[in-house]
Enzyme design. Structure first.
Site, PDB file in Angstrom:
ATOM      1  N   LYS A   1       0.764  -1.155  -0.071  1.00  0.00           N
ATOM      2  CA  LYS A   1      -0.050   0.011  -0.067  1.00  0.00           C
ATOM      3  C   LYS A   1       0.844   1.376  -0.120  1.00  0.00           C
ATOM      4  O   LYS A   1       2.033   1.097   0.430  1.00  0.00           O
ATOM      5  CB  LYS A   1      -0.880  -0.089   1.067  1.00  0.00           C
TER       6      LYS A   1
HETATM    7  P1  NAD Z   1     -12.989   7.362  -2.924  1.00  0.00           P
HETATM    8  O1  NAD Z   1     -11.937   8.725  -2.545  1.00  0.00           O
HETATM    9  O2  NAD Z   1     -13.553   7.658  -4.225  1.00  0.00           O
HETATM   10  O3  NAD Z   1     -14.278   7.820  -1.863  1.00  0.00           O
HETATM   11  C1  NAD Z   1     -14.248   8.127  -0.615  1.00  0.00           C
HETATM   12  C2  NAD Z   1     -15.460   8.500   0.103  1.00  0.00           C
HETATM   13  O4  NAD Z   1     -15.370   8.535   1.561  1.00  0.00           O
HETATM   14  C3  NAD Z   1     -15.799   9.943  -0.432  1.00  0.00           C
HETATM   15  O5  NAD Z   1     -17.149   9.934  -0.515  1.00  0.00           O
HETATM   16  C4  NAD Z   1     -15.243  10.687   0.657  1.00  0.00           C
HETATM   17  O6  NAD Z   1     -16.084  11.968   0.835  1.00  0.00           O
HETATM   18  C5  NAD Z   1     -15.691   9.873   1.956  1.00  0.00           C
HETATM   19  N1  NAD Z   1     -14.878  10.131   3.034  1.00  0.00           N
HETATM   20  C6  NAD Z   1     -13.287  10.436   2.924  1.00  0.00           C
HETATM   21  N2  NAD Z   1     -12.875  10.708   4.188  1.00  0.00           N
HETATM   22  C7  NAD Z   1     -14.151  10.551   5.125  1.00  0.00           C
HETATM   23  C8  NAD Z   1     -14.168  10.707   6.275  1.00  0.00           C
HETATM   24  N3  NAD Z   1     -13.259  10.868   7.192  1.00  0.00           N
HETATM   25  N4  NAD Z   1     -15.537  10.532   6.941  1.00  0.00           N
HETATM   26  C9  NAD Z   1     -16.478  10.202   6.094  1.00  0.00           C
HETATM   27  N5  NAD Z   1     -16.468   9.869   4.673  1.00  0.00           N
HETATM   28  C10 NAD Z   1     -15.128  10.230   4.319  1.00  0.00           C
HETATM   29  O7  NAD Z   1     -12.335   6.198  -2.217  1.00  0.00           O
HETATM   30  P2  NAD Z   1     -12.745   4.746  -2.520  1.00  0.00           P
HETATM   31  O8  NAD Z   1     -11.895   4.237  -3.673  1.00  0.00           O
HETATM   32  O9  NAD Z   1     -14.173   4.644  -2.852  1.00  0.00           O
HETATM   33  O10 NAD Z   1     -12.360   3.880  -1.137  1.00  0.00           O
HETATM   34  C11 NAD Z   1     -13.310   3.856  -0.156  1.00  0.00           C
HETATM   35  C12 NAD Z   1     -12.955   2.705   0.680  1.00  0.00           C
HETATM   36  O11 NAD Z   1     -12.874   1.614  -0.037  1.00  0.00           O
HETATM   37  C13 NAD Z   1     -11.341   3.084   1.303  1.00  0.00           C
HETATM   38  O12 NAD Z   1     -11.254   2.272   2.534  1.00  0.00           O
HETATM   39  C14 NAD Z   1     -10.625   2.072   0.331  1.00  0.00           C
HETATM   40  O13 NAD Z   1      -9.375   1.644   0.693  1.00  0.00           O
HETATM   41  C15 NAD Z   1     -11.596   1.059   0.067  1.00  0.00           C
HETATM   42  N6  NAD Z   1     -11.340   0.140  -1.165  1.00  0.00           N
HETATM   43  C16 NAD Z   1     -11.237   0.820  -2.490  1.00  0.00           C
HETATM   44  C17 NAD Z   1     -10.983  -0.080  -3.582  1.00  0.00           C
HETATM   45  C18 NAD Z   1     -11.204   0.719  -4.883  1.00  0.00           C
HETATM   46  O14 NAD Z   1     -11.115  -0.201  -5.828  1.00  0.00           O
HETATM   47  N7  NAD Z   1     -11.299   1.942  -5.131  1.00  0.00           N
HETATM   48  C19 NAD Z   1     -10.848  -1.234  -3.541  1.00  0.00           C
HETATM   49  C20 NAD Z   1     -10.942  -1.854  -2.301  1.00  0.00           C
HETATM   50  C21 NAD Z   1     -11.258  -1.309  -0.852  1.00  0.00           C
END
Ligand code: NAD
Length: 418
Positions: free
Chosen positions: A106
Site C-alpha cells: 500500500k
Molecule cells: P474515494 O476517494 O473514491 O471515496 C471515498 C468516499 O469516502 C468519499 O465519498 C469521501 O467523501 C468519503 N470520506 C473520505 N474520508 C471520510 C471521512 N473521514 N469520513 C466520512 N467519509 C469520508 O475512495 P474509494 O476508492 O471509494 O475507497 C473507499 C474505501 O474503499 C477505502 O477504505 C478504500 O481503501 C477501500 N477500497 C477501495 C477500492 C477501490 O477499488 N477503489 C478497493 C478496495 C477497497
C-alpha cells in the site's frame, strides 16, 4: 469517528485472533505482524504561485511471499505510516483469500488533493512516483487507485515509470485509463464484487436482495458504485454520506441524481434537489436498515457505534471499517459482517486481470471480466461461508483462516532465508 484507534493495532489483533483459531506457530504470527519493508519519501512541490510545499509519502510492502506486492495509493491529509502498514497487511490477506499470485502492499501521500490545482497534483504524483521508482514494477509491486486517487493519477505514474525505463510499461500500475492499457470493468469492480457477495449472502440466509433497505457511508468509487447497483436493482437507499455530511430520506433517495452531483466534484452538503434531511455520521451508521455499507475509511464502526447498530448485514466496502471490539458486539447481535478482505476484493481481482492483460497485450471483453470476477469472488465467499458455519465463527475469522493459512504455508515451503 475514532481517531485514536491505530489501524495497525487492529490488523495485529486480527492476526492474534486467527493465530489462536488455527494454532499458528508463534514465530510465524510475530513475522506476519511485521511488514517486509517501507519507504518514506519527501516530496517537494513547486506550487502554481511560485512557493514550495513539502509533502510526505509512503510505500509499504507487507508480504511478497506469494508474488509481487499489490495495493492502492491513498492521497489524504490523514495518511500516516501505521495506517499504510495496516492497509498493506490487509492487502496480503485479500490477495491470499482470492488465491491470486500476488502479495500485499500500500502507499500514500499525506495531502488533501482537493486543495491542489491539476498541475500541482500532477507534479506531486510524478515526484512521488520518481521517489518510489525502485520499489515498484510489474514483478515487484503494482500500485492502484485508493481514496483520493484515480485513473488520471495512475496514467501519470505509468508515464513516469515508462519514461525512466525507456519503454512503455503499462503493467506497473492498474486502474489506468482503458486507452493506455487499463481494463474494462476496473472502475466498477469493487462495487460489483460487493454486489456479487451481498447477493450470494442474501440467498444463503433467505433474504430477497431487492427487498433490502440500504445505508452507504462514503459515496466515492466504492460506495457510489454499490449504491447505484443496488438502486438499479430496486433496493431502497435510505441514506448516503460523503466527508461533508450524510443525507437521509425514509422513502428512499434518488442515487443517480446524487451521484451526478458528487461526481462533478461537489460536496453532498451543497446538494439542493428533492426531499431529504441532513443527518450526522453517527446517525447514519446507526439508522435502522437491512444492509449497512461502510465505504469510506477505517475505524468507523467502533464499540460505541456497534452497540447501537440496527441492521442485518454489514457489508465492508472500506478497508478496516470495524474495530475488533465492535466486531465481537456485531457477532453477538447476530449481524452478518462480510469482512473487507472478502467484500471489497473485487477491485484487486480485476486489477489482477488488468495486470495479466497488460503482460499478454491482449484485452478481454467486459462479459469475461465480470464472469471471472464473479467466479473467483463467489468461490472465496463459499469457502469462507462453509468454514464459518462448520466452526461457528464469524465470516471474518473464517476468511482470515483461509488467507493466513495460505501465507503461512508459503512461508513454510520457501523457508527462512538464509
Ligand atoms: P474515494 O476517494 O473514491 O471515496 C471515498 C468516499 O469516502 C468519499 O465519498 C469521501 O467523501 C468519503 N470520506 C473520505 N474520508 C471520510 C471521512 N473521514 N469520513 C466520512 N467519509 C469520508 O475512495 P474509494 O476508492 O471509494 O475507497 C473507499 C474505501 O474503499 C477505502 O477504505 C478504500 O481503501 C477501500 N477500497 C477501495 C477500492 C477501490 O477499488 N477503489 C478497493 C478496495 C477497497
Amino acid at each position: 469517528m475514532s481517531k485514536d484507534i491505530n489501524p495497525l493495532d487492529v490488523a495485529k489483533a486480527q492476526i492474534d485472533i486467527v493465530a489462536k483459531e488455527i494454532g499458528l506457530e508463534p514465530r510465524v504470527r510475530e513475522y506476519l505482524k511485521r511488514i517486509e519493508r517501507a519507504l518514506i519519501v519527501t516530496i517537494p512541490i513547486l506550487m502554481d504561485d511560485g512557493s514550495m510545499q513539502i509533502f510526505e509519502g509512503y510505500r509499504v510492502h507487507h508480504s511478497t511471499v506469494r508474488g509481487p506486492g499489490k495495493g492502492g495509493i491513498r492521497f489524504s491529509p490523514y495518511v500516516y505510516l501505521d495506517e499504510v502498514k495496516a492497509l498493506a497487511t490487509w492487502m496480503t490477506w485479500k490477495t491470499s483469500l482470492l488465491n491470486l499470485p500476488l502479495g500485499g502492499a500500500k502507499g500514500g501521500v499525506c495531502v488533501d488533493p482537493k486543495k491542489l490545482s491539476s498541475r500541482e497534483l500532477e507534479r506531486l504524483t510524478r515526484r512521488y512516483t520518481a521517489e518510489i521508482i525502485n520499489f515498484i514494477g510489474p514483478d515487484i509491486d503494482i500500485p492502484a487507485p485508493d481514496v483520493g486517487t484515480d485513473k488520471k493519477i495512475m496514467a501519470w505514474m505509468m508515464d513516469v515509470y515508462s519514461m525512466q525505463k525507456g519503454r512503455t510499461i503499462p503493467g506497473v500500475v492498474t486502474g489506468k485509463p482503458i486507452e493506455i492499457g487499463g481494463s474494462v470493468g476496473r472502475e466498477s469492480a469493487t462495487g460489483m464484487g460487493l454486489y456479487f457477495v451481498l447477493d450470494a449472502l442474501c440467498a444463503k440466509i433467505g433474504l430477497k436482495l431487492e427487498d433490502q433497505t440500504i445505508v452507504v457511508q462514503g459515496l466515492g468509487n466504492v460506495g457510489g458504485t454499490i449504491a447505484q447497483l443496488l438502486y438499479d436493482h430496486g433496493c431502497k437507499i435510505l441514506a448516503v454520506s460523503d466527508i461533508s455530511t450524510a443525507i437521509y430520506n425514509k422513502s428512499g433517495l434518488n442515487v443517480t441524481k446524487l451521484l451526478d452531483w458528487v461526481n462533478q466534484g461537489n460536496y453532498l452538503k451543497d446538494f439542493k434537489e428533492g426531499n431529504y434531511q441532513f443527518i450526522s455520521n453517527d446517525e447514519l451508521l446507526t439508522l435502522k436498515c437491512d444492509v449497512l455499507v461502510p465505504a469510506a475509511i477505517e475505524n468507523q464502526i467502533t464499540q460505541q457505534i456497534a452497540d447501537r447498530i440496527e441492521c442485518k448485514i454489514v457489508l465492508e466496502g472500506a478497508n478496516g471499517p470495524t474495530t475488533p471490539e465492535a466486531d465481537k458486539i456485531l457477532y453477538k447481535k447476530g449481524i452478518h459482517v462480510v469482512p473487507d478482505i472478502l467484500a471489497n476484493s473485487g477491485g484487486v481481482c480485476v486489477s489482477y486481470f488488468e495486470y495479466i492483460q497488460d503482460i499478454h497485450s491482449y484485452f478481454w471483453k467486459l462479459e469475461r471480466i465480470n464472469e471471472e470476477l464473479k467466479r473467483i469472488i463467489i468461490e472465496a465467499f463459499e469457502e469462507t461461508y462453509k468454514i464459518s458455519m462448520e466452526r461457528k465463527i464469524s465470516l471474518r475469522t473464517a476468511a482470515y483462516i483461509i488467507a493466513v493459512s495460505r501465507i503461512s504455508k508459503a512461508i513454510e515451503l520457501r523457508g527462512i532465508f538464509p
